[in-house]
Design a protein around this motif. Structure first.
Motif: not given
Length: 803
Positions: A276, A280, A342, A349
């Protein structure tokens, strides 16, 4: 009417109508003898008979003259009428002639108008055709020029100009769809399609050159040519756009597949954070380098993240199948927690518009909860186990998912959740053993007459742990693992009932075995009950209170499990057996255990009534004596006891089904006995008889009268149905179909009969004058707010002490 004329008597029929007159000769009942006697009343009056005769003859002549004049006048009228008729006929003939002239002139005028409008219509058609021809020629000129320019710009890769021009050419070409039969138009259409195909292949080649699948390094920044090419791709076949997106994302994630191969150390679950962290960094890098290259509506950042999730789920599932024996509970929960975190980050987002269903569901805002279980856990109001009694009549709304990305990666852990389930089975077993050990070490709870029987602390600990497990498992999966967890819950609910509740009941002096609720309810010889110390009474009350809380909380646990599990698995969640286990510890359960349809005769009060009365007589005086200095607290105790006992008694009456006529009569007798005892409750066993408070008496009379009315309705014959329904509405004044349904169940009617009865009941319901007409009945069908708040306060204090 009769008259004298020239010595003759002329008679007219009585039906002859004459004008109103005061003359005796004009009367319908004229009598000549009476008239003559009137004229000559005496013999002396006959001296002037000649004068009278002359007057009458004069009157006759006048009448003859009048008749003659009228007859002659009628003759002249007929002649005048014929003359007037002839004149009217002549006038009509003249009118017909004028109408014909007007009609002829109108036809001539209409013909002239038609000739004028025909010319105007021809001019209008010519104008419209001319306008269409000019417009079509302009479009044709634009199309021909646009196709030439499009081909030239395509060869020069002027994508910025091509994007605007291509859209215009496509729009103009749509106007020529009906002219495709013309060879020149068809040729232009084929040239446009060829240009589109060439553009698509050319743009794909440019992207392949800029972002090769293997070998070369990525360019340092975005390309204006490629940015304009994306605008062109929006106008081309959608497959071109999808191919660009697919190739770019594949090339963007190629490094990920190499770094986290199955044989790499970072690929295992203990280093799942690195996966993760890598994505990112890649998303940040994409935003900086390529964020402006792709149109915003393509949502490329979200598409990269979604494809990463799909790839990660596949890779994790593959490696976990290979190394299944290495998966431990802590490692599994660690990986799931990081993954769900996550997924939550993705939900914050992105909107989820690129997912398979293409829809984003708006989360529902949950109402704030007063549940003490989650008092210290803000933000998770929807995951609590509610202790308060809920309104079962309200329809349950399906839970709306607030995270469209939930399960997009974590779904791969579901086949391995058996490790988690086995771990919870072991933990719960250890928890029950600890409860048993703590009870033996600490002993029974201290007696407290003011508070009554308190809920055992282990009860709160058990359901708090259940809540934690349920919430955690629902975050992992809402499928089969939830069913497996429910089975574990059922197992340890039964163990808690037998090991903690039943196993800790005090022993009687007459029995070597432990005390059971059945033995408490059985009537002893000579109406005697077992004698217990104050500590033992407190323990029995605590166990009964704990059983009641477990029963209510288990029901809410079942509802919460059904809310969180998949809709297809709801029917497999059933905690009825466990609720029945806890019901065995409640006194009134004895009412439901009896076979009321087999009662053959009405006798004295039932054994359960005798047991309740004896226990009241044994325990209430102790409470009253300890609260002698504060009478108001004892009054509150009596009111709360009535508010708690009566609704439970009515609910248990509804569970007695089916009931025969004799059984209903026996229950009615039992209800009356309990009513008398409750009315005497404040002064029971006291040498000083005091009148019960009016507020308490009102509650008892109202509640127990409702119980009596229910039984009277059950005893009433259901034929004819109209009379039965009207009798129910009159006695109970309850417009709830659920209550009526329970009455029908108590009578043992078949479903077909109940259906017709319910339809008739809905038709016969009176129009409610206001929205609060059922307030009285509702107050008895559920515990009062004071009772529920008291329970919650006690449990809240207990949980605060334990947690």
């Amino acid at each position: 009417l009769s008259k004298l004329s020239d010595g003759f008597l002329i008679c007219f029929p009585p039906s002859l109508q004459v004008f109103p007159s005061q003359d005796p000769l004009d009367r319908a009942d004229f009598n000549a003898v009476e008239y003559i006697n009137t004229l000559f009343p005496t013999e002396q009056s006959l001296a002037n008979i000649d004068e009278v005769v002359n007057k009458i003859r004069l009157k006759i002549r006048r009448l003859d003259d009048n008749i003659r004049t009228v007859v002659r006048g009628q003759t002249n009228v007929g002649q005048d009428g014929r003359q007037a008729l002839e004149e009217a006929q002549k006038a009509i003939q003249q009118l017909f002639g004028k109408i014909k002239d007007i009609k002829d002139k109108a036809e001539k005028s209409e013909q002239m108008v038609k000739e004028i409008t025909r010319d105007i219509k021809q001019l209008d058609h010519a104008k419209r055709h001319l306008t269409t021809s000019i417009t079509t020629l302009n479009h044709l000129h634009m199309l021909a020029g646009g196709v030439d320019s499009l081909e030239a710009m395509t060869r020069r890769r002027q994508y910025g100009e091509v994007a605007n021009l291509l859209q215009g050419v496509v729009n103009v070409l749509e106007h020529f769809n009906k002219y495709m039969g013309i060879p020149q138009i068809r040729q232009l259409s084929e040239r446009v399609k060829a240009a589109q195909n060439e553009l698509g292949q050319q743009i794909l080649a440019d992207f392949e050159e800029a972002f090769p699948s293997q070998g070369t390094k990525r360019p340092g920044g975005p390309s204006n040519v490629l940015r304009d090419a994306c605008l062109v791709a929006n106008v081309l076949d959608p497959r071109i756009k999808q191919e660009i997106i697919k190739k770019f994302i594949k090339q963007h994630l190629s490094e990920y597949l190499v770094l986290f191969q199955e044989n790499q150390d970072v690929a295992w679950l203990d280093k799942i954070d690195r996966r993760y962290a890598w994505i990112k960094r890649q998303l940040v890098d994409y935003e900086e380098k390529y964020g402006r290259m792709f149109p915003q509506e393509w949502c490329m950042t979200e598409r990269i993240a979604v494809e990463f999730c799909h790839v990660t789920r596949t890779e994790l599932a593959k490696i976990m199948r290979t190394r299944a024996k290495e998966i431990e509970v802590k490692l599994l929960l660690f990986a799931i927690q990081r993954t769900t975190n996550f997924e939550g980050l993705l939900a914050k987002r992105f909107s989820g518009c690129t997912l398979a269903d293409g829809t984003v569901k708006k989360p529902e805002v949950a109402l704030p909860s007063t549940n003490p279980f989650l008092e210290d856990e803000a933000g998770t109001e929807t995951d609590e186990i509610v202790i308060e009694k809920s309104d079962t009549d309200k329809p349950k709304k399906p839970k709306v998912p607030d995270n469209p990305f939930h399960g997009i990666v974590s779904k791969c852990f579901e086949p391995h959740l058996y490790v988690y389930i086995e771990s919870q089975d072991k933990n719960l077993g250890e928890l029950i053993d600890r409860f048993v050990a703590d009870f033996k070490a600490q002993g029974p709870p201290k007696p407290n007459v003011d508070e009554g029987g308190a809920v055992l602390p282990s009860c709160a600990d058990l359901f708090v742990y259940y809540k934690k497990c349920m919430v955690q498992c629902s975050q992992l999966s809402t499928g089969e693992p939830m069913i497996a967890l429910t089975t574990i819950f059922q197992k340890y609910l039964r163990e808690y009932a037998w090991k903690i509740l039943s196993g800790n009941l005090p022993k009687t002096t007459s029995s070597s075995g432990g005390l059971t609720i059945t033995s408490l309810l059985k009537e002893k010889e000579g109406s005697e009950v077992a004698k217990f110390t104050l500590e033992e009474l407190c323990l029995i009350c605590s166990i009964l209170s704990t059983a009641e809380y477990c029963l209510a909380t288990t029901q809410q646990l079942e509802e919460k499990l059904k809310e969180k599990v998949d809709a297809s698995l709801v029917e497999r969640i059933n905690l009825t057996g466990e609720m029945d286990t806890f019901s065995m510890y409640i006194f009134l359960q004895e009412v439901c255990a009896m076979q009321w349809q087999n009662v053959e005769h009405v006798g004295d009060q039932s054994p359960y009534v005798t047991s309740v009365i004896l226990h009241i007589k044994q325990n209430v005086p102790i409470i009253r004596d300890n609260l002698a200095s504060t009478r108001k607290y004892f009054t509150q105790f009596c009111i709360k006891f009535a508010n708690s006992f009566i609704p439970k008694f009515i609910n248990h009456l509804f569970k007695c089904k089916p009931i025969s006529m004799v059984g209903a009569e026996q229950l009615l007798l039992d209800t009356h006995s309990l009513k008398m005892v409750l009315l005497d409750l404040p002064s029971i066993g006291s040498q000083v008889v005091r009148k019960a408070p009016a507020s308490y008496t009102k509650i008892v009379v109202k509640g127990m009268t409702r119980a009596e009315m229910i039984l009277k309705v059950v005893m009433a014959p259901h034929e004819p149905p109209v009379v039965f329904v009207d009798n129910y509405i009159k006695l109970l004044a309850d417009c709830s179909t659920d209550t009526f349904q329970k009455i029908l169940d108590m009578k043992g009617l078949k479903r077909s009969e109940q259906s017709s009865m319910l339809d008739l009941f809905r038709q016969r319901l009176p129009a409610p004058p206001s929205g609060a007409e059922n307030a009285g009945s509702l107050s008895l069908s559920a515990p009062t707010p004071e009772q529920e708040s008291s329970r919650i306060r006690k449990l809240e204090k207990l949980i605060k002490k334990r947690l």
